[in-house]
Design a protein around this motif. Structure first.
Motif, mmCIF file in Angstrom:
data_model
loop_
_atom_site.group_PDB
_atom_site.id
_atom_site.type_symbol
_atom_site.label_atom_id
_atom_site.label_comp_id
_atom_site.label_asym_id
_atom_site.label_seq_id
_atom_site.Cartn_x
_atom_site.Cartn_y
_atom_site.Cartn_z
ATOM 1 N N ALA A 22 -47.018 19.086 -35.541
ATOM 2 C CA ALA A 22 -47.732 18.061 -34.765
ATOM 3 C C ALA A 22 -49.225 18.375 -34.706
ATOM 4 O O ALA A 22 -50.062 17.489 -34.892
ATOM 5 C CB ALA A 22 -47.156 17.962 -33.355
ATOM 6 N N ILE A 23 -49.555 19.636 -34.468
ATOM 7 C CA ILE A 23 -50.957 20.041 -34.401
ATOM 8 C C ILE A 23 -51.632 19.818 -35.755
ATOM 9 O O ILE A 23 -52.744 19.297 -35.827
ATOM 10 C CB ILE A 23 -51.080 21.506 -33.948
ATOM 11 N N GLN A 28 -55.518 17.480 -39.217
ATOM 12 C CA GLN A 28 -55.791 17.208 -40.619
ATOM 13 C C GLN A 28 -55.613 15.746 -41.001
ATOM 14 O O GLN A 28 -56.394 15.202 -41.770
ATOM 15 C CB GLN A 28 -54.919 18.086 -41.502
ATOM 16 N N GLN A 29 -54.587 15.113 -40.482
ATOM 17 C CA GLN A 29 -54.298 13.741 -40.889
ATOM 18 C C GLN A 29 -55.046 12.715 -40.044
ATOM 19 O O GLN A 29 -55.464 11.686 -40.550
ATOM 20 C CB GLN A 29 -52.790 13.501 -40.788
ATOM 21 N N TYR A 30 -55.216 13.007 -38.737
ATOM 22 C CA TYR A 30 -55.800 12.017 -37.843
ATOM 23 C C TYR A 30 -57.193 12.373 -37.336
ATOM 24 O O TYR A 30 -57.786 11.632 -36.579
ATOM 25 C CB TYR A 30 -54.858 11.762 -36.667
ATOM 26 N N LEU A 81 -58.073 13.300 -25.652
ATOM 27 C CA LEU A 81 -58.605 12.398 -26.663
ATOM 28 C C LEU A 81 -59.150 11.113 -26.068
ATOM 29 O O LEU A 81 -58.861 10.755 -24.931
ATOM 30 C CB LEU A 81 -57.543 12.087 -27.716
ATOM 31 N N ALA A 82 -59.965 10.466 -26.865
ATOM 32 C CA ALA A 82 -60.529 9.167 -26.491
ATOM 33 C C ALA A 82 -59.404 8.136 -26.488
ATOM 34 O O ALA A 82 -58.429 8.255 -27.233
ATOM 35 C CB ALA A 82 -61.620 8.760 -27.479
ATOM 36 N N LYS A 88 -52.920 7.198 -32.590
ATOM 37 C CA LYS A 88 -52.882 8.192 -33.666
ATOM 38 C C LYS A 88 -52.144 9.444 -33.205
ATOM 39 O O LYS A 88 -51.316 9.983 -33.928
ATOM 40 C CB LYS A 88 -54.298 8.575 -34.110
ATOM 41 N N ALA A 89 -52.448 9.906 -31.986
ATOM 42 C CA ALA A 89 -51.822 11.116 -31.477
ATOM 43 C C ALA A 89 -50.331 10.898 -31.225
ATOM 44 O O ALA A 89 -49.512 11.771 -31.526
ATOM 45 C CB ALA A 89 -52.516 11.567 -30.198
#
Length: 104
Positions: A22-23, A28-30, A81-82, A88-89
């Motif tokens: 998940a991290i 890396q992806q998001y 996060l914003a 995304k998260a």
């Protein structure tokens, strides 16, 4: 970012391998900054999750599987996060097999 525009998203994982995945997806992806991601035992005990995974499985000193992993409970990953990054998260958590995703 002002605190009105920031949320903390939480998810629990049964294995350290799933939490690490998940991290990795978050960063890396998001594109979430690694300094905004945290992992800890959900309870008071030291733990690598509730079941063996990754390096906790194979016994490098001999044959068979290891039985010395600290399997004392779930792991919690949280990310600050914003608001526009929440979807995304959540996707990163779900892709890695998260349980009990919530926000504050």
């Amino acid at each position: 970012m002002s605190s009105d525009n920031v949320k903390t998203l939480y998810a629990t994982f049964d294995t350290r391998q799933a939490a690490d995945l998940a991290i990795e997806h978050l960063v890396q992806q998001y594109g979430i900054d690694r300094t905004d991601v945290f992992v800890e035992a959900k309870g008071a005990d030291n733990t690598a999750g509730t079941e063996p995974s990754g390096g906790d499985v194979l016994n490098r000193e001999g044959s068979g599987t290891r039985n010395d992993a600290a399997l004392e409970g779930q792991l919690q990953v949280s990310v600050d996060l914003a608001l526009e990054d929440i979807a995304k998260a959540q996707a990163a958590f779900e892709e890695a097999g998260a349980r009990d995703v919530s926000s504050r």
